[in-house]
Design a protein around this motif. Sequence first.
Motif, PDB file in Angstrom:
ATOM      1  N   THR A 184      -5.122  -4.292  -3.049  1.00  0.00           N
ATOM      2  CA  THR A 184      -5.935  -5.497  -2.850  1.00  0.00           C
ATOM      3  C   THR A 184      -5.719  -6.497  -3.979  1.00  0.00           C
ATOM      4  O   THR A 184      -5.583  -7.702  -3.740  1.00  0.00           O
ATOM      5  CB  THR A 184      -7.420  -5.128  -2.742  1.00  0.00           C
ATOM      6  OG1 THR A 184      -7.595  -4.201  -1.662  1.00  0.00           O
ATOM      7  CG2 THR A 184      -8.277  -6.363  -2.479  1.00  0.00           C
ATOM      8  N   ARG A 239      -2.481  -8.276  -3.493  1.00  0.00           N
ATOM      9  CA  ARG A 239      -2.491  -9.231  -2.373  1.00  0.00           C
ATOM     10  C   ARG A 239      -3.312 -10.469  -2.688  1.00  0.00           C
ATOM     11  O   ARG A 239      -2.989 -11.570  -2.244  1.00  0.00           O
ATOM     12  CB  ARG A 239      -3.071  -8.545  -1.132  1.00  0.00           C
ATOM     13  CG  ARG A 239      -2.128  -7.581  -0.436  1.00  0.00           C
ATOM     14  CD  ARG A 239      -2.850  -6.833   0.671  1.00  0.00           C
ATOM     15  NE  ARG A 239      -1.947  -5.992   1.442  1.00  0.00           N
ATOM     16  CZ  ARG A 239      -2.336  -4.981   2.207  1.00  0.00           C
ATOM     17  NH1 ARG A 239      -3.627  -4.706   2.314  1.00  0.00           N
ATOM     18  NH2 ARG A 239      -1.445  -4.259   2.875  1.00  0.00           N
ATOM     19  N   GLU A 240      -4.413 -10.293  -3.406  1.00  0.00           N
ATOM     20  CA  GLU A 240      -5.387 -11.370  -3.572  1.00  0.00           C
ATOM     21  C   GLU A 240      -5.180 -12.212  -4.825  1.00  0.00           C
ATOM     22  O   GLU A 240      -5.608 -13.366  -4.863  1.00  0.00           O
ATOM     23  CB  GLU A 240      -6.812 -10.780  -3.600  1.00  0.00           C
ATOM     24  CG  GLU A 240      -7.227 -10.068  -2.322  1.00  0.00           C
ATOM     25  CD  GLU A 240      -7.431 -11.030  -1.167  1.00  0.00           C
ATOM     26  OE1 GLU A 240      -7.825 -12.183  -1.423  1.00  0.00           O
ATOM     27  OE2 GLU A 240      -7.188 -10.630  -0.003  1.00  0.00           O
ATOM     28  N   ALA A 286      -8.949  -7.382   4.477  1.00  0.00           N
ATOM     29  CA  ALA A 286      -7.499  -7.358   4.321  1.00  0.00           C
ATOM     30  C   ALA A 286      -6.866  -8.216   5.397  1.00  0.00           C
ATOM     31  O   ALA A 286      -7.433  -8.389   6.484  1.00  0.00           O
ATOM     32  CB  ALA A 286      -6.988  -5.924   4.417  1.00  0.00           C
ATOM     33  N   GLN A 293       0.832  -1.203   0.000  1.00  0.00           N
ATOM     34  CA  GLN A 293       0.000   0.000   0.000  1.00  0.00           C
ATOM     35  C   GLN A 293       0.868   1.255   0.000  1.00  0.00           C
ATOM     36  O   GLN A 293       0.576   2.230  -0.702  1.00  0.00           O
ATOM     37  CB  GLN A 293      -0.950   0.006   1.198  1.00  0.00           C
ATOM     38  CG  GLN A 293      -1.931   1.181   1.157  1.00  0.00           C
ATOM     39  CD  GLN A 293      -3.117   0.988   2.064  1.00  0.00           C
ATOM     40  OE1 GLN A 293      -3.547  -0.145   2.304  1.00  0.00           O
ATOM     41  NE2 GLN A 293      -3.664   2.082   2.552  1.00  0.00           N
TER      42      GLN A 293
END
Length: 418
Positions: free
Chosen positions: A336, A339-340, A406, A143
């Motif tokens: 996001t 990360r995902e 998160a 981030q």
Amino acid sequence: MHSYRRDLDILRDRRFTLLLVARTISVLGSSFAPVALAFGILALPGATATTLSVVLAAEALPMVAFMLVGGVIADRLPRHRVMMAGETINAAAFFCLAAMLLTGWTPLPALVTAAAVSGVAMAILFPALTGIIPDVVPADRLQTANALLGLGANSSRVAGLILSGATVVLLGGGWALVVSGAMFAVAAVLIAALRLTPAERSAAGSHSVLADLRGGWREFVSRQWLWVVVAQFSVLVMAVQAAHGVLGPLVAKEHLGGAAAWSAILAGEAVGMIGGVFVALRLRPRRPILVGTILTVPTALPYLLLGLGTPLWTIVLGAVVMGVCFDIFGVLWNTTMQREIPAESLSRVSSYDALGSLMFGPVGLLVAGPLAIVIGPRPALLGCAAVVVLSSLAALLSPGVRGLRAPAPAEETGALSH
């Protein structure tokens, strides 16, 4: 608790700093390009608005058409090399455009070809950019990295608004395109210096391009939060393109004093985007997609105020709010995704995201003019505001959008693992 000092520790990472500087310079080059190209083309003997439209369309269409292929390439090959290739091709395209304008040899097919090459370069570059960030920084700094990249890009856009016009006035469109091409070339050199290790590079795929595209599509549609928000943005961007491209400038010309007023509104948005970075650096919501989607609702504010005929200063403030909200959304969204989505599919999924979000934008531009004639630009702007709000509220109905959480924040040590 996050602090700006700890956030800025990431600048001690040589590779991230190289990526940040390269991206900032590249966006500055991109910010030069529209003004330089527009005034350079329009200054040609016999050139008309149609000439400019043809050249711009020649750049935009290949970018959309090759976006998915760019995602496949970026997932198969080392992403820093893909980005380097995209920046180099872009530099070559702009140097060719500059040479044509400076020499006076400007046949339309040649201009169209160079513009199309630039569009292909952007299609190669964009998916690789989203995918390379997890290759460069640790997961707990994603981030921060996205926010600082946004700060560099937004600052370049503001600088580009000022410097590109001055360069065109002082030197002409051709030399301004030379400056733009040089910036892309410098960005390519900086990206080449990243030197990612083999373990961090995507493995070359052994499947066909179609099989890779199907694999990326499966990753895309398997996540409700992802395809719902992309569907939301396909509608939202259509309204934004209509308002920003046609309806807003019309109202500014008819009621607010002309180009200076519209420039003030755009400057307000740009300032808001820079300010949004500092919020995004500190904001760590447990439900990032829910928060990001809620923040898209206030982005309708400047269109609402334009449609209601409020004073210019209120519209500028509304544009500042829009810029802040869009920037925070962008940081939360990119973080996001990184990360995902599995690293080996990230660039392909990013290309589906870009294609889906942008595909109806030209429709907004096409219908804005007739709408302004039939119902007037102010009522049409109120309609754009309503579309933005309703599409955002519809996305909030999705359990995937509301429920995605998160991971719990890890303790920051201030030291980077790379």
